[in-house]
Motif scaffolding. Structure first.
Motif, PDB file in Angstrom:
ATOM      1  N   ARG A   1      19.308  61.910  18.118  1.00  0.00           N
ATOM      2  CA  ARG A   1      18.158  62.013  19.007  1.00  0.00           C
ATOM      3  C   ARG A   1      18.603  62.391  20.414  1.00  0.00           C
ATOM      4  O   ARG A   1      19.746  62.188  20.795  1.00  0.00           O
ATOM      5  CB  ARG A   1      17.410  60.675  19.051  1.00  0.00           C
ATOM      6  N   ARG A   2      17.683  62.920  21.172  1.00  0.00           N
ATOM      7  CA  ARG A   2      17.954  63.221  22.577  1.00  0.00           C
ATOM      8  C   ARG A   2      18.252  61.912  23.306  1.00  0.00           C
ATOM      9  O   ARG A   2      17.476  60.966  23.246  1.00  0.00           O
ATOM     10  CB  ARG A   2      16.738  63.903  23.203  1.00  0.00           C
ATOM     11  N   GLY A   3      19.372  61.842  23.966  1.00  0.00           N
ATOM     12  CA  GLY A   3      19.796  60.636  24.668  1.00  0.00           C
ATOM     13  C   GLY A   3      20.933  59.905  23.999  1.00  0.00           C
ATOM     14  O   GLY A   3      21.551  59.031  24.622  1.00  0.00           O
ATOM     15  N   ASP A   4      21.242  60.230  22.725  1.00  0.00           N
ATOM     16  CA  ASP A   4      22.383  59.602  22.057  1.00  0.00           C
ATOM     17  C   ASP A   4      23.682  60.039  22.734  1.00  0.00           C
ATOM     18  O   ASP A   4      23.839  61.196  23.141  1.00  0.00           O
ATOM     19  CB  ASP A   4      22.415  59.986  20.577  1.00  0.00           C
ATOM     20  N   ARG A   5      24.647  59.122  22.798  1.00  0.00           N
ATOM     21  CA  ARG A   5      25.890  59.378  23.530  1.00  0.00           C
ATOM     22  C   ARG A   5      26.847  60.261  22.735  1.00  0.00           C
ATOM     23  O   ARG A   5      26.940  60.136  21.510  1.00  0.00           O
ATOM     24  CB  ARG A   5      26.603  58.064  23.864  1.00  0.00           C
TER      25      ARG A   5
END
Length: 764
Positions: free
Chosen positions: A625-629
């Motif tokens: 997902r957008r925001g995963d490191r």
């Protein structure tokens, strides 16, 4: 800008301002009228071609520098070892398990010797880009440590340094005989069977010539089982400064054999940290490079410069791997021996003119680089012996035979405009035109069922702009925006089909077209002095990669290259340090948020969340997902370095560095949940801190003793990890395929090590 991004940026700016406001207020209160010495002006090389330098305070980024004195004081084994302990924001991953094959990370971008690692930093030696053309990798073992004179790390997507400068450029300058005269012999020995020697000689030749020679050698058996290494380095430089003309010709040669036995399952790690998974994993690097640098001062206002080089190299790898396809009772087919042979030759030339005209200082340049690569991979079936070494039982068969070509032509310009004596505007741009061609010789000559013919052309103009303002003699503010790009290399073009994943290093299959990566960086910050010798800096940065090239894993070594979409790196860098008569110290803190900025489906069969998302229904896929490191990158770093000259003859030093936790590869979505049965491993590595101690003792004008203790407290840590499938039990015995388990593999860090040495001056 997304509201959440604006909010994050405001927080980062607030942190930087808060960090510097208090010290500045304290300085203002404590300041009293007194006579001040003129400040020292530090100049920094800002172009790939040597000789073009600017005052540090006119560079709109948090540039870092170091010299050979600091390199010697730290007693570092090699350049990555030095950077990880001394330069803020730099960390390393020991994925390969060899001290000369480290991944170097800076601001979330990597320069690595391993194919399959997304490359985002360019590395230059005396004006020559030494990222290998086949995969943009950097072979750190081929950089002659004994010949390094200065190190400059320029952050951001600086277009002047050409391809691969997505997150920064590392520029190395080598020694000259007139600046480093004398003959010196260094001998060192200690833990892990390490024995090293360096011999250097520098002198002037006549009135205007100079000569420098450096020889380096190292042997060690390594701290893990069956992990020997042999390093041989040679460097020679001769040159002349005659009137307006200056030139130097240098030769670099390396002939090294490195064994790095890679990651180890955590279950086997608990039994014995020294054991290896399968072996051997040997790399043989042989390289020779000839470099010519010259400059001619046309007038007091104009200088012409050039860099030309030719480079020849041969690389070979031998990898013993578990055969994932074997079925009982065919134990004699339980392993594979994979070999690769790579032959490369490249040459290039860069021409540059620097002209001062009124308030402008113009630099114009053009360069052409080309490279040719011949690559072969073979595979032979066999079995594993009691030490998990592969014993081949078949004749090797050729899997891939190909030739690759790349050619890059560039034009660049830079203009430093003195708007006021205390305000400078920096404008620059570079146009890159790259052609990459791959020819499948295996299909043509041997009838292999491969489809590797490809040709791509990548063109891009990258601009940059920045401002620097010397608000007071003690305070400089700066800000800038820059753009860089990277074209896919032949290995990436030849390994981009998800239906035919490659075995790295280096089997290749059919190749859907890939897009070039484009990065954009914004940076702003403050730097200054609080007292004589006391310097500080604070900066915030944000880099966005578009069409980022990632290696999508489908197993421990298999996978393919793919354009991802967007990734984001942003963070804060704070630093404080002082140089005194008897005490030098520096303290730095770095925060990095490196994350995916687009949703995607990646393959990670050993992740417990695989095939559980309705958005990613392919075999073994996980939903990112957008925001995963991004994996392998700690968010927080703290470094403290101290050097205390106890007496004029005796000094002691300490290097402390601490890193926060990180996600492992295969857990890009952060959703790994171990159940102790089908899935094992937390999906992340805990933070760790290391302390090294050094000391130097001069016995006289010609003799010096030195010693180093690394990892003083003998911490057990891991610097990298990956989720994968383990085919052995905890004792290392081969299990039946039905009993193989999904587990976390880690790169164990070296235990405590002690080395002592002597340095002798053999001549004036």
């Amino acid at each position: 800008m997304n509201p959440s991004n604006r909010q994050t940026t405001r927080r980062l700016l607030g942190l930087a301002v808060a960090a510097v406001t208090c010290p500045l207020q304290a300085e203002a209160l404590a300041q009293a009228p007194q006579e001040r010495a003129l400040p020292t002006v530090e100049v920094v090389g800002t172009m790939p071609v040597p000789g073009t330098e600017l005052p540090r305070d006119q560079i709109p980024s948090n540039v870092q520098t170091a010299d050979d004195v600091q390199l010697r004081r730290a007693q570092s084994l090699n350049l990555p070892d030095f950077m990880s302990s001394q330069l803020p924001g730099v960390s390393v991953n020991e994925i390969q398990g060899n001290p000369f094959q480290l991944d170097v990370n800076y601001r979330g971008f990597t320069a690595s010797p391993l194919l399959g690692t997304p490359q985002g930093l360019s590395v230059y030696q005396d004006g020559v880009r030494i990222n290998e053309p086949f995969g943009d990798v950097v072979n750190w073992d081929l950089i002659p440590k004994a010949a390094i004179s200065s190190i400059t790390l320029l952050p951001g997507s600086n277009p002047l340094f050409g391809l691969n400068t997505l997150g920064g450029a590392l520029s190395l300058q080598t020694k000259r005989g007139d600046t480093h005269p004398g003959t010196e012999l260094e001998l060192q020995a200690g833990s892990f069977g390490r024995v090293g020697t360096e011999l250097t000689h520098g002198r002037k030749l006549g009135e205007d010539g100079h000569l420098f020679l450096a020889l380096g050698g190292l042997n060690e058996h390594g701290w893990r089982d069956d992990s020997p290494s042999r390093v041989r380095q040679l460097f020679a430089k001769v040159g002349q400064d005659r009137g307006r003309l200056s030139w130097d010709l240098s030769f670099t040669h390396g002939d090294n054999t490195l064994v790095g036995n890679g990651l180890l399952p955590e279950s086997m790690l608990l039994q014995d940290r020294r054991q290896v998974y399968t072996r051997p994993d040997r790399t043989e690097n042989r390289m020779s490079m000839l470099t010519l640098n010259a400059s001619y001062q046309v007038s007091e206002l104009q200088t012409l410069s050039m860099t030309a080089y030719t480079r020849r190299s041969r690389y070979a790898t031998l990898n013993g791997d578990l055969n994932n396809a074997f079925a009982p009772p065919e134990v004699e087919a339980s392993a594979l021996e994979n070999r690769t042979h790579t032959r490369q030759q490249g040459e290039g030339v860069a021409l540059q003119s620097t002209l001062s005209a009124g308030i402008h200082r113009f630099t114009f340049g053009a360069s052409v680089d080309r490279a040719r690569t011949h690559f072969m991979q073979t595979e032979a079936g066999g079995f594993l012996d009691a030490t998990r070494a592969v014993v081949p039982q078949e004749e090797a068969e050729v899997d891939a035979l190909l030739a690759g070509k790349s050619r890059t032509a560039s034009l660049y310009v830079h203009d430093l405009v003195m708007l006021r004596p205390d305000l400078q505007l920096s404008l620059s741009g570079r146009y890159n035109d790259t052609r990459v061609t791959t020819r499948d010789e295996g299909r043509a000559q041997l009838g292999l069922p491969t489809q590797l013919d490809s040709e791509g052309r990548y063109r891009k103009f990258n601009p940059a702009a920045g401002l620097t303002w010397q608000a007071t003699p003690q305070l400089t503010a700066y800000g800038g925006w820059s753009q860089g790009n990277r074209a896919p290399s032949p290995i990436e073009l030849g390994c981009s089909d998800p239906l035919n994943p490659c075995l790295l290093p280096n089997a290749m299959q059919s190749d859907p077209p890939l897009k070039q990566v484009v990065s954009q960086t914004f940076e702003t910050g403050l730097r200054g002095t609080l007292a004589p010798g006391l310097r500080w800096n604070a900066s915030v940065f944000r880099t966005v990669n578009k069409d980022d090239l990632l290696f999508v894993s489908s197993g421990l070594s298999r996978g393919y290259f793919s354009n991802f979409g967007r990734t984001l790196r942003q963070g804060v860098e704070l630093g404080l340090g002082q140089k005194g008569e008897r005490l030098d110290w520096s303290l730095s803190y770095s925060y990095l948020r490196a994350r995916y900025d687009s949703p995607a489906c990646l393959v990670s069969e050993s992740n417990s969340s695989a095939e559980t998302s309705p958005a990613c229904t392919g075999e073994g896929e996980i939903a990112v997902r957008r925001g995963d490191r991004l994996p392998g990158l700690p968010a927080h770093q703290l470094k403290l370095n101290v050097d205390w000259r106890v007496t004029p003859a005796w000094s002691v030093g300490a290097q402390y560095r601490a890193y926060s936790r990180q996600n492992v590869r295969g857990n890009e979505n952060g959703a790994q949940v171990p159940d102790g049965i089908a899935f094992n491993g937390s999906g992340h590595l805990g933070g760790y801190a290391l302390l090294d101690l050094t000391t130097n003792w001069k016995l006289g004008p010609h003799f010096e003793l030195f010693a180093k203790v690394a990892n003083v407290f003998n911490r057990r840590y891991a610097s990298a990890g990956q989720l994968g499938r383990n085919g052995f039990d905890a004792s290392g015995a081969l299990a039946l395929p039905a009993a193989w388990v999904n587990e976390q593999f880690v790169a164990p860090g070296a235990p405590r090590g002690v080395w002592v040495g002597v340095r002798m001056q053999l001549g004036a």
